[in-house]
Scaffold this motif. Structure first.
Motif, PDB file in Angstrom:
ATOM      1  N   ARG A   8       0.870  -1.178   0.000  1.00  0.00           N
ATOM      2  CA  ARG A   8       0.000   0.000   0.000  1.00  0.00           C
ATOM      3  C   ARG A   8       0.905   1.225   0.000  1.00  0.00           C
ATOM      4  NH1 ARG A   8      -2.899  -3.450  -0.734  1.00  0.00           N
ATOM      5  NH2 ARG A   8      -4.771  -4.185   0.334  1.00  0.00           N
ATOM      6  N   ASP A 353      -8.447  -0.051   8.695  1.00  0.00           N
ATOM      7  CA  ASP A 353      -9.549   0.773   8.179  1.00  0.00           C
ATOM      8  C   ASP A 353      -9.012   2.152   7.806  1.00  0.00           C
ATOM      9  OD1 ASP A 353     -11.348  -1.232   8.486  1.00  0.00           O
ATOM     10  OD2 ASP A 353     -11.986  -0.610  10.508  1.00  0.00           O
ATOM     11  N   PHE A 354      -8.184   2.699   8.697  1.00  0.00           N
ATOM     12  CA  PHE A 354      -7.613   4.020   8.437  1.00  0.00           C
ATOM     13  C   PHE A 354      -6.633   3.958   7.252  1.00  0.00           C
ATOM     14  CE2 PHE A 354      -4.454   7.448   9.781  1.00  0.00           C
ATOM     15  CZ  PHE A 354      -5.193   8.460   9.204  1.00  0.00           C
ATOM     16  N   GLU A 356      -6.589   1.917   4.703  1.00  0.00           N
ATOM     17  CA  GLU A 356      -7.319   1.812   3.426  1.00  0.00           C
ATOM     18  C   GLU A 356      -7.924   3.162   3.031  1.00  0.00           C
ATOM     19  OE1 GLU A 356      -7.311  -0.309   1.114  1.00  0.00           O
ATOM     20  OE2 GLU A 356      -6.270  -1.918   2.179  1.00  0.00           O
ATOM     21  N   SER A 357      -8.360   3.929   4.058  1.00  0.00           N
ATOM     22  CA  SER A 357      -9.027   5.202   3.752  1.00  0.00           C
ATOM     23  C   SER A 357      -8.056   6.253   3.211  1.00  0.00           C
ATOM     24  CB  SER A 357      -9.762   5.732   4.996  1.00  0.00           C
ATOM     25  OG  SER A 357      -8.823   6.270   5.916  1.00  0.00           O
ATOM     26  N   ILE A 358      -6.736   6.076   3.453  1.00  0.00           N
ATOM     27  CA  ILE A 358      -5.770   7.071   2.958  1.00  0.00           C
ATOM     28  C   ILE A 358      -4.812   6.466   1.919  1.00  0.00           C
ATOM     29  CG2 ILE A 358      -5.866   8.603   4.992  1.00  0.00           C
ATOM     30  CD1 ILE A 358      -3.307   7.192   6.006  1.00  0.00           C
TER      31      ILE A 358
END
Ligand SMILES: [Mg+2]
Length: 367
Positions: A8, A353-354, A356-358
């Protein structure tokens, strides 16, 4: 056996911009690696950023080396052990940060499989590491002074000021007047030439703990000339890209201190070799920072538990950099020390979760 690797790249905004002689940055783009093996997930981050300002490597080159060489090699050779990994990918010249990112993930995996905190496997001997802080170049002396006061109150054991030509001795003389007794150092990030030797001689008057990387990022020789000329200890950062450079610098008398960054030297195994060599030559070391997220910070903390890390490290509190970090743990200073997480592996858990959100890039690789 490693079944899957995920990469990522995230975009994480800094609490405040950070200025060095390279320029000003407002956010970091961080390449993260997750390795899946036998029900365990291991993590790491690359020391690279979006642009090749600190060294020639950036996220694009690290991604290229990981995708085209390192990940295929891991799958083909069924490598999981970090020592085998270093040996098998030694044919790749340079690209230390890319290699280090994968080696570190394998160390986290190994420690988790052994059910041990990583720092214990590495031979660490401390529960807390000495915390120093690095302060970027500021617009005014008042602003800088205010920040220094705040950082001292927070308990940092050493203040390091980033300097560049035109923003050096004026700042130093003023800060030394205001803070006579503090442990102060400067980092030039390779912004000067040997013709500036008289300026560094002048800096001897400010009783600095060290002058970090005054000359070119790949220089060793001219640093030896400068070190011979000044009383203050020179610390090399950018120039030390591995064990060979470390011994060259020490043999030549180019520095009296070394800043070890795992990413810059190509992984923990190389970092440990440099650490051991420096210890045998009575050269103190400390752990430098690359504005890491909590994952990289956890590796830095583990490294700094080794015995020769006797000087304050650039390992600061989480809130110094991020309003929201990507892990479940907040690093804080107590009595000048950053506590070492005691969980298995790197001892911190990423908040996916965080993340993936950024995320601005994501790719999975399967065996
Ligand atoms: Mg530096």
């Amino acid at each position: 056996m490693i079944e899957k690797i995920e990469i990522r790249i995230i975009k994480l905004p800094l609490v405040e911009h950070f200025e060095t002689s390279f320029g000003r940055i407002y956010e970091r783009e961080i390449l993260l690696i997750s390795v899946f093996s036998d029900g365990i997930i291991a993590f790491s981050e690359s020391a690279t950023d979006k642009d090749p300002l600190y060294s020639y490597e950036n996220n694009a080159t690290a991604l290229h080396i990981l995708e085209e060489y390192i990940i295929p090699l891991l799958f083909a050779d069924k490598i999981e052990d970090p020592i085998n990994f270093k040996r098998n990918c030694s044919f790749i010249k340079g690209h230390n940060m890319a290699k280090s990112a994968m080696e570190l993930a394998l160390w986290d995996l190994k420690a988790k499989k052994m059910g041990q905190p990583l720092y214990k496997i590495w031979g660490g001997v401390k529960n807390g590491v000495i915390s120093g802080v690095s302060i970027g170049i500021k617009d005014s002396l008042d602003e800088l002074n205010g920040i220094i006061e705040k950082r001292l109150e927070e308990g940092y054991q050493r203040i390091k000021l980033k300097i560049k030509p035109g923003k050096d001795t004026i700042i130093l003389s003023s800060m030394r007047k205001m803070h006579a007794g503090i442990c102060l150092s400067v980092d030039c990030n390779a912004a000067y030439g040997i013709e500036h030797a008289p300026l560094f001689k002048e800096m001897d008057a400010y009783k600095l703990l060290m002058i970090e990387q005054p000359l070119a990022h790949d220089d060793v020789y001219y640093h030896s000339v400068l070190q011979g000329d000044i009383a203050t200890d020179i610390c090399l950062d950018e120039s030390i890209t591995g064990m060979h450079k470390a011994s060259e610098a020490i043999e030549l008398g180019s520095c009296r201190v070394i800043n070890i960054k795992i990413g810059r030297v190509g992984g923990y195994i190389e970092a440990k070799e440099i650490h051991d060599y420096c210890a045998s030559r009575r050269i103190p070391v400390w752990c430098g920072g690359m504005l890491e997220s909590g994952i990289g910070r956890a590796f830095n903390v583990a490294l700094a538990t080794l015995p020769d890390f006797t000087l304050p490290n650039d390992i600061s509190e989480t809130r110094r950099y991020w309003s929201k970090d990507i892990i479940d743990h907040e690093f804080i200073i107590r009595k000048g020390l950053i506590e070492v997480p005691q969980g298995v592996g790197i001892g911190v858990i990423p908040d996916f979760d965080f993340i993936e959100s950024i995320a601005i890039y994501r790719k999975n690789y399967h065996h």
